[in-house]
Design an enzyme around this catalytic site. Structure first.
Site, PDB file in Angstrom:
ATOM      1  N   ARG A  46      17.281   1.485  -3.563  1.00 41.50           N
ATOM      2  CA  ARG A  46      18.536   2.223  -3.391  1.00 41.50           C
ATOM      3  C   ARG A  46      19.210   1.987  -2.044  1.00 41.50           C
ATOM      4  NH1 ARG A  46      17.447   7.885  -5.850  1.00 41.50           N
ATOM      5  NH2 ARG A  46      16.957   8.337  -3.701  1.00 41.50           N
ATOM      6  N   ASP A  87      20.873   1.436  -7.702  1.00 40.71           N
ATOM      7  CA  ASP A  87      20.312   2.742  -8.064  1.00 40.71           C
ATOM      8  C   ASP A  87      20.017   2.629  -9.557  1.00 40.71           C
ATOM      9  OD1 ASP A  87      19.873   5.259  -9.001  1.00 40.71           O
ATOM     10  OD2 ASP A  87      21.569   6.200  -7.972  1.00 40.71           O
ATOM     11  N   LYS A 145       0.785   1.709 -12.111  1.00 40.61           N
ATOM     12  CA  LYS A 145       0.355   3.043 -12.486  1.00 40.61           C
ATOM     13  C   LYS A 145       1.080   4.087 -11.643  1.00 40.61           C
ATOM     14  CE  LYS A 145      -3.441   4.995 -10.771  1.00 40.61           C
ATOM     15  NZ  LYS A 145      -3.662   5.556  -9.427  1.00 40.61           N
ATOM     16  N   HIS A 175      -5.058  -2.450 -10.439  1.00 39.03           N
ATOM     17  CA  HIS A 175      -5.315  -3.402  -9.351  1.00 39.03           C
ATOM     18  C   HIS A 175      -6.805  -3.694  -9.173  1.00 39.03           C
ATOM     19  CE1 HIS A 175      -5.918   0.183  -6.762  1.00 39.03           C
ATOM     20  NE2 HIS A 175      -6.568  -0.618  -5.960  1.00 39.03           N
ATOM     21  N   LYS A 179      -9.505  -7.458  -8.105  1.00 40.53           N
ATOM     22  CA  LYS A 179     -10.517  -7.569  -7.044  1.00 40.53           C
ATOM     23  C   LYS A 179     -11.507  -8.682  -7.393  1.00 40.53           C
ATOM     24  CE  LYS A 179     -10.217  -2.699  -5.691  1.00 40.53           C
ATOM     25  NZ  LYS A 179      -9.761  -2.607  -4.322  1.00 40.53           N
ATOM     26  N   GLU A 213     -14.316   7.230  -1.538  1.00 45.48           N
ATOM     27  CA  GLU A 213     -13.269   6.957  -0.547  1.00 45.48           C
ATOM     28  C   GLU A 213     -13.432   7.940   0.600  1.00 45.48           C
ATOM     29  OE1 GLU A 213      -9.254   5.682  -2.216  1.00 45.48           O
ATOM     30  OE2 GLU A 213      -9.859   7.312  -3.542  1.00 45.48           O
ATOM     31  N   ASP A 232      -6.457  10.056 -11.555  1.00 42.54           N
ATOM     32  CA  ASP A 232      -6.074   9.067 -10.540  1.00 42.54           C
ATOM     33  C   ASP A 232      -7.027   7.871 -10.521  1.00 42.54           C
ATOM     34  OD1 ASP A 232      -4.615   8.068  -8.342  1.00 42.54           O
ATOM     35  OD2 ASP A 232      -6.037   8.958  -6.922  1.00 42.54           O
ATOM     36  N   HIS A 237      -9.141   2.792 -13.160  1.00 35.38           N
ATOM     37  CA  HIS A 237     -10.045   1.858 -12.486  1.00 35.38           C
ATOM     38  C   HIS A 237     -11.493   1.960 -12.986  1.00 35.38           C
ATOM     39  CE1 HIS A 237      -6.540   1.670 -10.084  1.00 35.38           C
ATOM     40  NE2 HIS A 237      -6.813   2.676  -9.289  1.00 35.38           N
ATOM     41  N   LYS A 331     -12.676  11.766  -2.986  1.00 37.56           N
ATOM     42  CA  LYS A 331     -12.049  11.590  -1.664  1.00 37.56           C
ATOM     43  C   LYS A 331     -12.962  12.260  -0.646  1.00 37.56           C
ATOM     44  CE  LYS A 331      -7.865  10.216  -3.254  1.00 37.56           C
ATOM     45  NZ  LYS A 331      -7.492   8.805  -3.180  1.00 37.56           N
TER      46      LYS A 331
END
Ligand code: BG6
Length: 480
Positions: A46, A87, A145, A175, A179, A213, A232, A237, A331
């Protein structure tokens, strides 16, 4: 579709993913001469930017996120870039984009379109593209995603895309498939005769997949509150990793054969019961040597969204009958680590009385270290009065040692190259995504029915103690 694209259009080109991953990946590919000389890369977003302002932004992003030795001649790469302000929700701008992509000059261009925008913008974008001749057979589309928040919303996105693009022109990114060690898992299983005869319920006791993580919310509260660890990380994954571990040998390394086998595994996942899952949310603690606040403090309110989940899952087919697959991700774990553990069974009969025989274990390290280790029992050298002393020894296939000179790549390098080259093998097909959502929705329904509450865990720990109990009930310890 195996034709090479000569034009790549990046939607969301000024966004975080573009700066951190896409532009640096493209630059790295170019530095290795893997992009055609005449490839045009058109960024759209944008913001009002001229071509040269976009190139300046790209240069800064590359200097920040790509090591110097991988940048090659940046000027050459930057010369491939141009910018078209747009836009996506208004019709203006698409015509200029189509013109910039050379579609007006009647040449037979091959266009790859990468949407790294919010999924809520997919539909208007596809309409805009369609109205301006950018969805014809010579174009393919790549989606980032999250592809929905449940099966229904994912189907709506898939339907919208399918209204203009046939499945062989849709490239859905996970993704993790880009790897290096994830691809090596396929090589390990199917380029060696060693493992396949043992790769079943008769010889494997259980499988563990951990994605830990150390990071916390990272300013993504809005997104994360509508996702949680299950949606998530597990939905995409981790289920892709599970599918690659568990699938039958494909007859060929091509998109149809590989994805046919993965989807069979995803469909065979048994619905889990509530007591086969543990959810957690981190509280304040120490992570990566720093004192960090809890999720609720970062968010500024209480929430029942899980930042950790552990699941005991089963694949209901002949090969995996009775073999649990333990999954956990979180996490603010003590370390950043993604690994797959394949735990073999005990030898059927020990001829070494008194010796503790540890069953063989294959550890596939995906990150940060890319390595594969097979633990074996071996004799400790020496002469003893009676019998022999045995010890567990690792057989290391450390990638760094085995392939010196090869640098670690950004996962998107492989995926962008395949998108441009038109190879869908490492992209996720619609039926896979939907099978994944189906299983995840079922888990969420169980949580809702049981009014499941997250258990807390201190930042810097491996999640709530109930997650340890989940495995230990079966006599299994998480690999740490
Ligand atoms: C993304 C998730 O898909 O994967 C993030 O949305 C997560 O929450 C990230 O941090 C992890 O990716 P990687 O490659 O760093 O393991």
């Amino acid at each position: 579709m195996k034709t090479k694209a000569d034009t790549l259009i990046l939607f969301g080109a000024t966004g975080d993913l573009s700066k951190r991953m896409l532009l640096p990946s493209l630059c790295a590919l170019d530095a290795e001469d893997l992009l055609r000389d005449d490839l045009k890369i058109i960024g759209t977003a944008r913001s009002e930017l001229s071509d040269s302002e976009f190139r300046d932004m790209a240069r800064e992003a590359i200097e920040t996120y790509l090591p110097e030795h991988r940048r090659g001649s940046m000027a050459e790469f930057l010369g491939k870039l141009s910018y078209s302000q747009l836009d996506v929700t208004t019709p203006e701008g698409y015509a200029a984009l189509a013109e910039k992509a050379g579609l007006k000059d009647g040449n037979d261009h091959q266009v790859a379109i990468f949407l790294s925008t919010a999924p809520s913008l997919f539909e208007p974008t596809i309409k805009g593209l369609a109205d301006h001749g950018l969805t014809a057979d010579n174009s393919r589309i790549c989606l980032e995603k999250p592809l929905g928040t449940d099966l229904a919303s994912s189907q709506a996105i898939n339907d919208a895309v399918a209204s203009e693009f046939s499945e062989d022109r849709i490239f859905r990114i996970d993704h993790y498939l880009g790897k290096e060690t994830v691809q090596n898992l396929i090589a390990l299983r199917f380029a060696n005769v060693l493992f396949e005869p043992l790769w079943n319920a008769q010889h494997i006791d259980h499988v563990q997949i951990t994605v830990g993580e150390t990071v916390g919310l990272e300013g993504r509260a809005d997104f994360y509150e509508n996702a949680g660890a299950l949606r998530d990380m597990v939905q995409n994954h981790m289920l892709q990793l599970l599918a690659l571990v568990a699938m039958e040998p494909p007859t060929d390394f091509n998109p149809t054969c590989v994805r046919d086998e993965k989807v069979k595994v995803l469909r065979a996942l048994r619905p889990v019961t509530s007591d086969e899952t543990v959810t957690g949310q981190y509280r304040g603690g120490a992570s990566d040597g720093e004192i960090v606040p809890g999720y609720d403090e970062e968010l500024g309110r209480e929430s029942n969204v899980e930042t950790f989940v552990a699941i005991k899952s089963h694949i209901d087919n002949w090969r995996w009958n009775g073999v649990p697959f333990y999954l956990r991700t979180g996490k603010r774990m003590p370390e950043r680590v993604t690994e797959i553990i394949v735990q073999f069974r005990d030898v059927p009969h020990s001829i070494f009385p008194g010796a503790k025989l540890c069953p063989n274990r294959l550890v596939i390290g995906i990150q940060p270290e890319e390595n594969v280790t097979l633990s074996m029992m071996a004799k400790v050298p020496g002469i003893e009065h009676e019998g022999m002393t045995l010890r567990e020894l690792p057989l290391n296939i450390a990638m760094d040692d085995a392939f010196t000179g090869k640098h670690k790549r950004i996962a998107y390098e492989r995926l962008l190259l395949d998108l441009i080259g038109g190879d869908q093998t490492l992209f996720v097909r619609r039926d896979e995504v939907e099978a994944q959502w189906n299983w995840i929705d079922d888990i969420r329904a169980t949580w809702a029915k049981d009014d499941k509450k997250v258990k807390t865990y201190p930042a810097g720990s491996w999640g709530p103690s109930a997650a340890i109990a989940l495995a230990e009930r079966d006599g299994v310890s998480w690999h740490e």
